[in-house]
Design an enzyme around this catalytic site. Structure first.
Site, PDB file in Angstrom:
ATOM      1  N   ASP A 110       0.871  -1.166   0.000  1.00 23.33           N
ATOM      2  CA  ASP A 110       0.000   0.000   0.000  1.00 23.33           C
ATOM      3  C   ASP A 110       0.916   1.226   0.000  1.00 23.33           C
ATOM      4  O   ASP A 110       2.111   1.111   0.303  1.00 23.33           O
ATOM      5  CB  ASP A 110      -0.886  -0.027   1.240  1.00 23.33           C
ATOM      6  CG  ASP A 110      -1.800   1.175   1.339  1.00 23.33           C
ATOM      7  OD1 ASP A 110      -2.336   1.592   0.304  1.00 23.33           O
ATOM      8  OD2 ASP A 110      -1.956   1.703   2.450  1.00 23.33           O
ATOM      9  N   CYS A 111       0.363   2.383  -0.317  1.00 22.49           N
ATOM     10  CA  CYS A 111       1.197   3.591  -0.366  1.00 22.49           C
ATOM     11  C   CYS A 111       1.054   4.440   0.898  1.00 22.49           C
ATOM     12  O   CYS A 111       1.987   4.561   1.693  1.00 22.49           O
ATOM     13  CB  CYS A 111       0.849   4.424  -1.601  1.00 22.49           C
ATOM     14  SG  CYS A 111       1.947   5.843  -1.861  1.00 22.49           S
TER      15      CYS A 111
END
Length: 219
Positions: free
Chosen positions: A9-10
């Site tokens: 995920d960012c």
């Protein structure tokens, strides 16, 4: 376990954008007469796409978020990002040492990821392997974005590990049939599942990945 891909995920895993975005979102919701604090905003919206957030605001508070609201939200967050955005502590060491193919699969837009990953110096680690929920019909907690990323990378879902920091993202990873490592530095949400391992410091990630490979390796 046969590991062929690590999916990051960012926001909240690679960059510290999550608390900034939640603070601004809470402030702006209060400006349109929705009484909500940062903690409640985090619980409701963390890990979700902006379109999903719009739907929740409409269903929970009977308010419509306009395009001008979103434009102003991006303007305010980008202004703070320019001053305060940083990589998550320890993530650069992880990306320098990891020995598996990697990609990003985020609820954020490509434009946002391009800005945040470039600003923090992390863009170079992923090349073209960056995927946004804008490419799929349903955002997290549905598995679409992770399945999309795995397909684009040419990997079966069961051979993927997802690194997530939200309950919504963890749900998406599990529904995709992937193993999930849940980054929970503030020890907020407890998630119990045999397919989820929780860790609290990014320094521990590489050891966890090694353990998953060793503990699940076929005889």
């Amino acid at each position: 376990m046969k590991i062929e891909l690590i999916i990051f995920d960012c926001d909240g895993v690679l960059v510290n954008s999550e608390p900034i975005s939640n603070k601004v979102f809470a402030q702006m919701l209060n400006e349109i007469k929705i009484k909500i604090d940062e903690e409640e905003t985090t619980q409701l919206f963390k890990g979700r796409s902006m379109e999903s957030c719009r739907q929740i605001v409409n269903s929970e508070f009977n308010k419509n978020i306009s395009d001008s609201f979103l434009k102003e939200f991006r303007r305010r967050t980008n202004k703070i990002f320019a001053k305060e955005l940083e990589p998550i502590s320890g993530i650069q060491d992880v990306l320098n040492e990891i020995n598996y193919p990697i990609c990003v699969a985020s609820s954020g837009s490509y434009k946002k990821m391009e800005f945040t990953l470039t600003k923090t110096g992390l863009r170079k680690y992923f090349e073209t392997n960056i995927f946004s929920a804008s490419e799929v019909k349903r955002g997290k907690p549905y598995p679409d974005i992770f399945l999309f990323a795995a397909k684009k990378m040419g990997v079966n879902p069961e051979n993927c590990i997802v690194i997530e920091d939200s309950y919504t993202g963890v749900q998406a990873g599990l529904k995709a049939g992937m193993k999930v490592l849940y980054f929970n530095p503030q020890n907020i949400e407890k998630i119990k599942s045999e397919n989820v391992n929780t860790f609290y410091k990014m320094d521990n990630l590489l050891n966890l990945i090694l353990q998953m490979k060793t503990n699940h390796q076929p005889d």
